[in-house]
Write a protein that holds these residues in place. Structure first.
Motif, mmCIF file in Angstrom:
data_model
loop_
_atom_site.group_PDB
_atom_site.id
_atom_site.type_symbol
_atom_site.label_atom_id
_atom_site.label_comp_id
_atom_site.label_asym_id
_atom_site.label_seq_id
_atom_site.Cartn_x
_atom_site.Cartn_y
_atom_site.Cartn_z
ATOM 1 N N ALA A 194 5.683 6.055 4.569
ATOM 2 C CA ALA A 194 6.374 5.912 5.851
ATOM 3 C C ALA A 194 7.824 5.484 5.647
ATOM 4 N N GLN A 243 0.466 4.091 1.756
ATOM 5 C CA GLN A 243 0.754 4.688 3.056
ATOM 6 C C GLN A 243 2.037 4.117 3.653
ATOM 7 N N GLN A 244 2.207 2.819 3.496
ATOM 8 C CA GLN A 244 3.439 2.193 3.985
ATOM 9 C C GLN A 244 4.650 2.731 3.221
ATOM 10 N N TYR A 289 8.880 -3.300 -4.113
ATOM 11 C CA TYR A 289 8.190 -3.949 -2.999
ATOM 12 C C TYR A 289 8.798 -5.326 -2.770
ATOM 13 N N THR A 345 7.505 -5.150 2.634
ATOM 14 C CA THR A 345 7.821 -3.727 2.745
ATOM 15 C C THR A 345 8.480 -3.234 1.467
ATOM 16 N N ASN A 381 0.825 -1.203 0.000
ATOM 17 C CA ASN A 381 0.000 0.000 0.000
ATOM 18 C C ASN A 381 0.859 1.251 0.000
#
Length: 470
Positions: free
Chosen positions: A274, A270-271, A338, A344, A268
């Motif tokens: 971050a 959002q990850q 990814y 991650t 995703n």
């Protein structure tokens, strides 16, 4: 066939004859079963996975001499046929072709409940789709429709399951049926494999669209996709199982190296943000003034598929930061991959990032580039809020995927839909009210693509089948 193709064809035939002469120590002009198996194993290491039963079956297809051997030319003609284990690719290279593995997707397209057996109802429905595709899209070039498809369904099914034994269409019988049917194809082995996968994929999409239609939810863009899928199924069927000629240059010219791949579970945006912010901290990027505004530019696309490897996704990221003191900072573009094994994103920092992303991007058709951009702004989901849509279309404009006029017309189309809804409810609305209601609109990437299809921005092709339900 052009001059280069003719020379390549002659070269591969010469290579085959040299191999046979090397085998034929006594210069008999024939090949024994032992020599045949040595030819396969010595030139194609992957054939080690072929069973004794399969090797015997291959040998049984040849017409033998009195001494049990076969003639040179019989073996050469066998190699030049499609779907044989030792075959010739579209680039005129000798290659190993594992028919079983390439037929699996098609078998599962027939076997709807995936119990390993194709029952009569499954066969009738799936084969019926192929028959309808041929009927709705008659050949314009004089190609004869494949006998395997146009015949009586019940007779075809009974012929395959046989009159003895358990009378079930198993994978083994499916392979035998397809091996015989594919012998009339003119497709090289590598193209044949891709076409089999395409047929399986598009059959599954037809079934999904059929389910959508049963629920009364089939949109106009869905109908266009269905029409184009049936057109391609007709074309592919004639190439696979009929006498349709193979135009290598035409296929290459209209193909793309990259395609839509389902996003990995857990992936995703959002990850990703971050991880990027963490990387900034790690690189000790410090702000001497408070941040007033952050603007992300993120574009996620599938990497070029690599055989026998898990599908991969790449992300190109840039963070634009405006500080309260008026300064504007840019992180520059960075590319992340990814990592499925760690769930991650990881920065690609070895100098291959830019080229890897550009190659993957160039390999995507224009409509897939836009769809990937929309999915990125939907966080790989199906909900695309109005602000995210506006941002995605602006980014598409900057990347020259869309023109300003196309972007404007798309947004106007959604505003018109909202206005019609308000009008249908008998509500008075001003321009301000319309903009306020539209700002709360939530659509989906697929619906946006449908709008562009109706506008004629992108032609609806079989490529759409790959991301239809994404």
């Amino acid at each position: 066939m052009g001059r280069d193709d003719s020379e390549a064809s002659d070269a591969v035939l010469q290579k085959i004859r040299l191999l046979l002469r090397h085998l034929d120590k006594d210069r008999t002009g024939t090949v024994s079963q032992r020599q045949f198996e040595w030819l396969l194993r010595s030139n194609l290491p992957a054939v080690e996975s072929v069973s004794r039963e399969d090797l015997d079956q291959m040998w049984s297809t040849f017409q033998k001499r009195a001494d049990g051997d076969i003639e040179y030319e019989d073996l050469i003609q066998w190699i030049l046929k499609p779907s044989t284990p030792l075959t010739v690719s579209s680039t005129w290279e000798l290659t190993f072709f594992d028919l079983k593995s390439h037929l699996e997707p098609l078998f599962w397209a027939y076997d709807h409940d995936r119990d390993g057996i194709i029952n009569w109802e499954e066969f009738m429905e799936t084969h019926g789709v192929l028959q309808n595709a041929l009927r709705l899209n008659p050949s314009l070039g004089g190609d004869t429709d494949p006998a395997m498809i146009k015949g009586d369904l019940h007779h075809c099914y009974l012929t395959m399951i046989g009159s003895e034994g358990d009378r079930r269409l198993t994978f083994a019988r499916f392979i035998t049926w397809q091996r015989d049917a594919l012998m009339s194809s003119s497709l090289p082995s590598d193209v044949l494999a891709k076409t089999l996968r395409s047929v399986a994929k598009q059959l599954q999409c037809v079934f999904k669209l059929s389910e959508i239609e049963k629920r009364g939810q089939l949109s106009e863009s869905d109908k266009q996709v269905l029409v184009r899928i049936l057109q391609h199924l007709a074309q592919f069927s004639r190439e696979l199982w009929g006498q349709s000629g193979y135009q290598r240059d035409a296929v290459v010219a209209h193909s793309f190296a990259n395609k839509w791949t389902a996003p990995v579970v857990g992936m995703n945006v959002q990850q990703l943000k971050a991880v990027v912010l963490h990387d900034f901290d790690r690189s000790r990027l410090k702000f001497s003034s408070r941040v007033a505004l952050k603007k992300w530019e993120i574009f996620c696309i599938p990497a070029i598929p690599i055989a026998h490897r898990l599908p991969a996704w790449l992300a190109r990221v840039r963070l634009l930061t405006e500080l309260e003191d008026g300064r504007k900072l840019s992180s520059g573009f960075h590319v992340y991959r990814y990592q499925q094994e760690f769930f991650t994103w990881q920065l690609i920092s070895d100098g291959t990032a830019g080229p890897a992303f550009e190659v993957a991007l160039e390999g995507l058709s224009a409509e897939l580039r836009l769809f990937c951009l929309l999915k990125t702004h939907a966080n790989f989901g199906v909900r695309l809020p109005w602000p995210n849509l506006q941002e995605a279309l602006s980014q598409a404009l900057g990347m020259q995927i869309l023109t300003e006029e196309q972007r404007r017309l798309c947004l106007s189309a959604f505003e018109e839909q909202v206005a019609k809804g308000l009008h249908a409810e008998g509500l008075y609305f001003s321009r301000e009210r319309l903009e306020k209601v539209t700002a709360g609109l939530v659509t989906s990437p697929s619906h946006v693509m449908g709008i562009f299809a109706e506008m004629g921005v992108f032609p609806v092709t079989s490529v759409w089948a790959d991301f239809l339900d994404a």
